[in-house]
Design a protein around this motif. Structure first.
Motif, PDB file in Angstrom:
ATOM      1  N   TYR A 134      31.033  35.928  40.853  1.00 32.30           N
ATOM      2  CA  TYR A 134      32.271  35.291  41.309  1.00 32.30           C
ATOM      3  C   TYR A 134      33.412  35.740  40.413  1.00 32.30           C
ATOM      4  O   TYR A 134      33.205  36.235  39.305  1.00 32.30           O
ATOM      5  CB  TYR A 134      32.149  33.766  41.301  1.00 32.30           C
ATOM      6  CG  TYR A 134      31.784  33.148  39.969  1.00 32.30           C
ATOM      7  CD1 TYR A 134      32.744  32.639  39.111  1.00 32.30           C
ATOM      8  CD2 TYR A 134      30.449  33.057  39.580  1.00 32.30           C
ATOM      9  CE1 TYR A 134      32.407  32.063  37.896  1.00 32.30           C
ATOM     10  CE2 TYR A 134      30.093  32.487  38.362  1.00 32.30           C
ATOM     11  CZ  TYR A 134      31.073  31.992  37.525  1.00 32.30           C
ATOM     12  OH  TYR A 134      30.731  31.420  36.315  1.00 32.30           O
ATOM     13  N   ASN A 143      36.074  31.283  42.316  1.00 35.58           N
ATOM     14  CA  ASN A 143      36.058  31.794  43.686  1.00 35.58           C
ATOM     15  C   ASN A 143      34.644  32.288  43.973  1.00 35.58           C
ATOM     16  O   ASN A 143      34.333  33.471  43.858  1.00 35.58           O
ATOM     17  CB  ASN A 143      37.082  32.927  43.831  1.00 35.58           C
ATOM     18  CG  ASN A 143      37.045  33.561  45.201  1.00 35.58           C
ATOM     19  OD1 ASN A 143      36.592  32.961  46.174  1.00 35.58           O
ATOM     20  ND2 ASN A 143      37.511  34.798  45.292  1.00 35.58           N
ATOM     21  N   PHE A 144      33.762  31.372  44.334  1.00 30.68           N
ATOM     22  CA  PHE A 144      32.348  31.701  44.501  1.00 30.68           C
ATOM     23  C   PHE A 144      32.040  32.603  45.696  1.00 30.68           C
ATOM     24  O   PHE A 144      31.062  33.355  45.655  1.00 30.68           O
ATOM     25  CB  PHE A 144      31.508  30.429  44.569  1.00 30.68           C
ATOM     26  CG  PHE A 144      31.406  29.701  43.254  1.00 30.68           C
ATOM     27  CD1 PHE A 144      30.807  30.297  42.157  1.00 30.68           C
ATOM     28  CD2 PHE A 144      31.935  28.425  43.103  1.00 30.68           C
ATOM     29  CE1 PHE A 144      30.715  29.641  40.934  1.00 30.68           C
ATOM     30  CE2 PHE A 144      31.852  27.746  41.889  1.00 30.68           C
ATOM     31  CZ  PHE A 144      31.239  28.364  40.804  1.00 30.68           C
ATOM     32  N   TRP A 146      33.419  35.286  46.435  1.00 29.85           N
ATOM     33  CA  TRP A 146      33.641  36.671  46.021  1.00 29.85           C
ATOM     34  C   TRP A 146      32.332  37.331  45.605  1.00 29.85           C
ATOM     35  O   TRP A 146      31.425  36.676  45.070  1.00 29.85           O
ATOM     36  CB  TRP A 146      34.627  36.698  44.856  1.00 29.85           C
ATOM     37  CG  TRP A 146      34.997  38.081  44.385  1.00 29.85           C
ATOM     38  CD1 TRP A 146      35.981  38.881  44.869  1.00 29.85           C
ATOM     39  CD2 TRP A 146      34.384  38.822  43.323  1.00 29.85           C
ATOM     40  NE1 TRP A 146      36.026  40.074  44.180  1.00 29.85           N
ATOM     41  CE2 TRP A 146      35.055  40.068  43.225  1.00 29.85           C
ATOM     42  CE3 TRP A 146      33.326  38.567  42.444  1.00 29.85           C
ATOM     43  CZ2 TRP A 146      34.706  41.039  42.292  1.00 29.85           C
ATOM     44  CZ3 TRP A 146      32.975  39.531  41.521  1.00 29.85           C
ATOM     45  CH2 TRP A 146      33.661  40.754  41.443  1.00 29.85           C
ATOM     46  N   HIS A 147      32.233  38.644  45.845  1.00 26.06           N
ATOM     47  CA  HIS A 147      31.068  39.418  45.416  1.00 26.06           C
ATOM     48  C   HIS A 147      31.529  40.651  44.662  1.00 26.06           C
ATOM     49  O   HIS A 147      32.605  41.202  44.936  1.00 26.06           O
ATOM     50  CB  HIS A 147      30.224  39.858  46.614  1.00 26.06           C
ATOM     51  CG  HIS A 147      29.500  38.726  47.290  1.00 26.06           C
ATOM     52  ND1 HIS A 147      28.322  38.209  46.815  1.00 26.06           N
ATOM     53  CD2 HIS A 147      29.801  38.016  48.409  1.00 26.06           C
ATOM     54  CE1 HIS A 147      27.910  37.226  47.606  1.00 26.06           C
ATOM     55  NE2 HIS A 147      28.797  37.087  48.578  1.00 26.06           N
TER      56      HIS A 147
END
Length: 232
Positions: A134, A143-144, A146-147
């Motif tokens: 994140y 912002n979990f 996100w990768h």
């Protein structure tokens, strides 16, 4: 004398600003494609890396279980290796969602561009090789969804007697694209979460770190939790 005075003033200003990290780890360079990530740290080239073992409980007087970190790079990839001593490795697996890593034994690397930490990037990796990735903005605005950029991160892990190993590679291009690598310098936090048990879906965690952050309560999401990885 005047020039020396100016240099000393500049050094003091840098220290005050927090942009010069107090602890530095040197990442040695190896030949391209000479290291294969297998989750076991079997590659012979790991013998060339300096082993970092200065991991402690920053908020606990007890002696922390052994943790070691090593890193190498080949111009295209940054390779990292954690070896963890743990007599009871715990991973929460229900839906195999990445958020379950947050309730498991794991190692972590956080990366920031500067002390503003807006944004900064986090990789939390458990003993099964699962990834909680994140980005976040200071303070703790995670912002979990996100990768890490696709194809730019390789993570493998294995359980061994008395602990586990996590081996991973991050592409140099992704570090540049995210603005994290500057003059062969990475600002990185190296951490471990030790899970003592899970009760009612909540993990009982102890926090282990390379650096003791300037906080009276456990917190790795602050500038003082970071050191420097210098690519040689």
């Amino acid at each position: 004398m005047k020039s020396l005075h100016v240099i000393l003033l500049m050094a003091a200003a840098a220290l005050i600003s927090g942009e010069v990290c107090g602890q530095t780890y040197s990442v040695k360079k190896i030949a391209p494609r000479s290291l294969r990530v297998d989750g076991k740290g079997h590659s012979r080239v790991w013998s060339k890396a300096d082993k970092l073992t200065d991991f402690t409980y920053p908020w606990d007087s007890a002696h922390a279980p052994a943790t070691s970190f090593a890193a190498l790079w080949d111009g295209d990839w940054l390779y990292c290796l954690y070896r963890v001593k743990d007599d009871s490795v715990i991973t929460l697996v229900k839906n195999n969602d990445k958020m379950e890593v947050g309730a498991s034994d794991r190692v972590e690397i956080f990366l920031k561009k500067n002390d503003a930490m807006n944004p900064y990037y986090c990789l939390e990796l458990d003993a099964d090789g699962r990834i909680l990735d994140y980005n976040a903005a200071y303070y703790r605005k995670m912002n979990f969804p996100w990768h890490w950029p696709e194809g730019q991160l390789v993570v493998k892990a294995s359980r061994v007697k008395g602990g586990y190993i996590v081996e991973f590679a991050i592409s140099i291009q992704s570090l540049k694209d995210l603005g994290l690598l500057e003059n062969d310098r990475l600002q990185a936090g190296l951490f471990r979460a030790e899970c003592k048990g899970i009760t009612g879906g909540r993990a009982d965690l102890r926090w282990i770190s390379w650096i003791k952050p300037a906080s009276v309560t456990p917190d790795f999401h602050i500038p003082s939790a970071f050191g420097t990885l210098m690519l040689q």
